[in-house]
Design a protein around this motif. Structure first.
Motif, short mmCIF file in Angstrom:
data_model
loop_
_atom_site.label_atom_id
_atom_site.label_comp_id
_atom_site.label_asym_id
_atom_site.label_seq_id
_atom_site.Cartn_x
_atom_site.Cartn_y
_atom_site.Cartn_z
N ALA B 82 0.89 -1.17 0.00
CA ALA B 82 0.00 0.00 0.00
C ALA B 82 0.91 1.21 0.00
N ASN B 83 1.48 1.44 -1.15
CA ASN B 83 2.45 2.53 -1.33
C ASN B 83 1.90 3.87 -0.92
N THR B 84 2.75 4.68 -0.36
CA THR B 84 2.51 6.11 -0.44
C THR B 84 3.84 6.75 -0.80
N SER B 85 3.88 8.05 -0.91
CA SER B 85 5.11 8.76 -1.29
C SER B 85 4.95 10.21 -0.88
N SER B 292 -16.29 -2.57 -17.51
CA SER B 292 -15.67 -1.71 -16.51
C SER B 292 -14.35 -2.34 -16.08
N TYR B 293 -13.51 -1.50 -15.51
CA TYR B 293 -12.14 -1.92 -15.18
C TYR B 293 -11.68 -1.08 -14.00
N CYS B 294 -10.90 -1.67 -13.12
CA CYS B 294 -10.30 -0.87 -12.06
C CYS B 294 -8.91 -1.37 -11.70
N PHE B 295 -8.11 -0.43 -11.20
CA PHE B 295 -6.87 -0.79 -10.51
C PHE B 295 -6.63 0.24 -9.42
N ASP B 296 -5.74 -0.10 -8.50
CA ASP B 296 -5.50 0.74 -7.32
C ASP B 296 -4.15 1.44 -7.40
N PRO B 297 -4.13 2.71 -7.78
CA PRO B 297 -2.87 3.46 -7.62
C PRO B 297 -2.36 3.40 -6.17
N HIS B 298 -3.27 3.16 -5.23
CA HIS B 298 -2.84 3.13 -3.82
C HIS B 298 -2.16 1.81 -3.45
N LYS B 299 -2.10 0.87 -4.36
CA LYS B 299 -1.34 -0.33 -4.05
C LYS B 299 0.11 -0.18 -4.50
N TRP B 300 0.33 0.08 -5.78
CA TRP B 300 1.69 -0.06 -6.30
C TRP B 300 2.11 1.15 -7.12
N LEU B 301 1.38 2.25 -7.02
CA LEU B 301 1.72 3.40 -7.86
C LEU B 301 2.02 4.66 -7.04
N LEU B 302 2.55 4.44 -5.84
CA LEU B 302 3.09 5.53 -5.02
C LEU B 302 2.05 6.57 -4.62
N GLY B 304 -1.12 7.28 -2.00
CA GLY B 304 -1.66 6.76 -0.75
C GLY B 304 -3.12 6.34 -0.84
N PHE B 305 -3.48 5.34 -0.03
CA PHE B 305 -4.87 4.95 0.10
C PHE B 305 -5.66 6.17 0.56
N ASP B 306 -6.87 6.50 0.05
CA ASP B 306 -7.63 5.66 -0.83
C ASP B 306 -7.67 6.23 -2.24
N CYS B 307 -7.28 5.42 -3.19
CA CYS B 307 -7.32 5.85 -4.58
C CYS B 307 -7.42 4.64 -5.51
N ASP B 308 -8.65 4.22 -5.74
CA ASP B 308 -8.92 3.19 -6.75
C ASP B 308 -9.40 3.90 -8.00
N LEU B 356 -6.12 15.27 -6.34
CA LEU B 356 -4.92 16.08 -6.08
C LEU B 356 -3.70 15.20 -5.82
N LYS B 357 -3.87 14.14 -5.03
CA LYS B 357 -2.68 13.34 -4.72
C LYS B 357 -2.16 12.63 -5.97
N LEU B 358 -3.08 12.23 -6.81
CA LEU B 358 -2.70 11.59 -8.06
C LEU B 358 -1.96 12.60 -8.97
#
Lengths: 474, 474
Positions: B82-85, B292-302, B304-308, B356-358
């Motif tokens: 659950a990456n953050t940066s 439809s499709y989803c992925f979680d930038p909050h998992k492996w794309l630096l 922070g949760f929550d961002c699906d 904003l975080k994205l």
């Protein structure tokens, strides 16, 4: 970004926010940009190479800020307030920095335990019934919003109404949810999500004066449904409705729910915060009948969105309704039964460390500081209502027990629509509207942290001035 | 708290986070405190009077940090990352400071438009099918988690399967959701929430080697259900399953869904991020079939949760399924039809300014920087897998196309359970487990931003050493 780079960029962002707050009163409260303005101002794709934080902050000023509705602006009186505050922002900042995932106790023990304790603190501060404290079978949890709390309550109610079969077979047969015609749209949305459809909700008429749910009508609806083979599953009573802050009579609704074995959820999303002041607890009379209860610290308690505080009297029933335990989440702590896994108390699996912002807020302001904030809102609303009352061109449409004043020009809806448009056009003040007994009504909700007498008086001056052209002098 | 007080306290909190990150490698990755430790260390109720931010930060060090599982720790290899940066935290900080409520376009025009544009940027960076871009009938939105994305997909699928009647009458008759036996538990949870119960989900067998959904079995299940009068509503295909990052075969699943008119949702919660690298897009082959499709930038794309990040091909259908429009939310922009009101794209009403975080992340790292991050994770996982492969005592249990390595001691489950316990006991490394073809299997998922070769090698040394006492020398 290294810790040292973060430190320097972090100071710059803190400065940006401090400056934003300091300059809010000088900004227009709303944007005048037409749809598509920001989208047209952004590049067509993401940058291939990294840029500096300074470049992003510059664009924040140039592109984002002019396109915002400023919810923390002292002239923001729309909807219900969505307070935030310095300590809330700092608590959220710590949460973001820790980057902890609190789905299980094991994945964030302190994240879980702080939340349990904080919800107990809040229950104490609001003097909620003992059954909602974690010492017994009940307890509290933070949901993102009252909408999600209503959804969770709906699911537990279905689980109970179906005698536990709902987990396996789903919605079989017909179930009904009851709320007043003044209740929030999230109740219909929750019922729809839960598979009951719009037909699964019965909106109960309200008393024309108080706008509160008619208890005889509720009883009649429940009896009619039972006679027709429909199972009454859930009553959602509202303390502080969205249109006018009407209060459904819990002392009478509760016994009806008990008599027919219907789950009672109390939605005090906005008004619940007021109960931190002993003299403003009247809305909670009868709350001991409730199976679940929620209010939003993110509305009126200086805690930024998202922070809905939701309590249930029977946490075991809630977990039974919602839990799914795959192998990859099994762990010794869960199996010991000694811990709370909050993933089972909510719709999503993952969860942020939201208790931190509540902790920062409660410790910075103390209960006394939060009481002052609520009392200031109530006093400012009363001040505004006095102005309305003193002007014959206007009428107050409903009582104003909290921070919301509903009023209108005596005259046709069109005049009120024009008034709202004229007031909005100044971009000094934001008001919204509703309909009360079919009539277009203006809403002024006090609560933004920076709003003072000056801003409420300015709002009145603008409204009063704009009305001058719309109705003959009073 | 005044802007100036916030400025000073803000610097202190930024320092606290920078110091926390800098000292993470020296901390144990998990807490050894038994349940109840933090709760016992906190006062029984909230303070009556306010305290300083310094006092709260001191308690953060004394009470909270020792009770955490440190998800950003370089030795954290559990679950999925659950990456953050830094830039993500800063974007979230701006969001908290603005305190904007983005439920409607009108309540935050820039909040809405930045999100639409950023989801287009992401779709471009991942080379998603054109139909998910906002230029046509599709578009993207940020959900809190993949669980919520799955729930929303389930609701739209029911709306479609019931020919639009679902909004009114709810779940009438029997509907079925299909996913593989390896699919995430959130699918069963979503079906339960939607009123389908566990019986509403049919788990399709997987190929024993690839752990990917068997398409003949899917087809057979759909046909059997149709013959029995059950309506096939939704297939959830997974790109990167939780246990082993298996990839369901979209090029074969898609045509089956098309043939039977079943809604296809693709859940790439973890693995989707990898598609930012052209050479790692293999999982998305056949994605053009998805509704439809989803992925979680909050998992492996630096981020922070929550961002699906969730996309639909037909936003109109989504809004039709979920919208409820009460008077108090009506506004000219909504009625113009020219804007997006994201409240209709999700379960809750309220929403934070999560774009904003994205935005901060995409601009700070650039697409190239994010590719480097993903590639580093894949390389580190391969490095670890090489160690496993070279040691006869161990076996690799599944392929490792991304950052997850599944492995076990050749030997009984008990030895593997003991190994996991011994490794966890060092508190230097966190691994989790799963079951693959019934056998207890260890999972090492690389992805924490601070993890380097040093930490992966240390993990292997600890694992290898702990195994020495459990099996005869290889």
């Amino acid at each position: 970004m290294t810790p040292e780079e973060f430190r320097q960029a972090g100071y710059a962002v803190v400065d940006w926010i401090a400056d934003y707050w300091a300059t809010l009163p000088q900004r227009p409260v709303t944007s005048q940009d037409p749809p598509g303005t920001l989208a047209a101002g952004l590049p067509a794709g993401p940058p291939e190479r990294g840029e500096s934080v300074e470049a992003v902050l510059a664009d924040l000023d140039k592109l984002i800020a002019p396109g915002l509705t400023h919810w923390q602006h002292p002239g923001f009186f729309g909807y219900f307030p969505a307070n935030t505050s310095g300590p809330s922002v700092l608590g959220d900042l710590v949460s973001a920095g820790l980057g902890v995932q609190g789905m299980l106790w094991a994945t964030g023990p302190a994240c879980t335990e702080l939340e349990t304790v904080l919800l107990d603190w809040l229950a104490q501060a609001l003097d909620l019934p003992e059954k909602f404290r974690s010492a017994g079978p009940g307890g509290g949890v933070i949901q993102d919003s009252a909408s999600s709390a209503t959804l969770v309550a709906t699911l537990v109610a279905l689980h109970r109404a179906a005698g536990g079969r709902w987990r396996e077979v789903g919605v079989e047969g017909r179930y009904r949810v009851y709320a007043s015609t003044e209740a929030h749209s999230s109740i219909e949305k929750a019922a729809r999500i839960a598979g009951l459809g719009r037909d699964g909700v019965r909106l109960i008429e309200v008393d024309p004066q108080s706008r509160a749910m008619s208890v005889p009508a509720l009883r009649a609806a429940i009896e009619a449904d039972r006679a027709a083979g429909v199972v009454p599953a859930l009553v959602v009573a509202t303390v502080g409705t969205t249109s006018t802050t009407a209060i459904d009579p819990l002392p009478q609704i509760g016994p009806v729910c008990a008599e027919y074995g219907v789950f009672l959820h109390v939605d005090a999303a906005y008004a619940g915060a007021a109960a931190i002041c002993p003299e403003l607890r009247f809305g909670h009379a009868g709350l001991e009948y409730a199976d679940s209860y929620c209010f939003d610290p993110h509305k009126w308690l200086l805690t930024g969105f998202d922070c809905d505080a939701f309590w249930v009297a029977d946490a075991g029933e809630l977990v039974e309704a919602l839990t799914v335990l795959p192998e990859y989440l099994r762990n010794a702590a869960t199996e010991s039964g000694a811990v709370i896994d909050y993933r089972d108390w909510q719709v999503p699996l993952g969860r942020r460390f939201r208790a931190l912002k509540l902790w920062f807020v409660l410790r910075w302001y103390g209960v006394e500081g939060l009481r002052e904030h609520i009392r200031r809102g109530v006093t400012l609303a009363a001040r505004f209502a006095d102005r309305v009352r003193a002007d014959d061109r206007f009428e107050l449409v409903a009582p104003h027990p909290y921070g919301l004043v509903c009023f209108r020009l005596r005259g046709p809806d069109e005049a009120n629509e024009q008034l709202l448009a004229a007031v909005s056009g100044t971009r000094r003040v934001l008001l919204t509207h509703t309909r009360v007994t079919g009539r277009h009504t203006l809403r002024l909700a006090v609560g933004a942290p920076q709003s003072t007498e000056v801003h409420v008086d300015e709002a009145w001056d603008i409204i009063s001035g704009a009305a001058a052209g719309l109705v003959p002098p009073g």
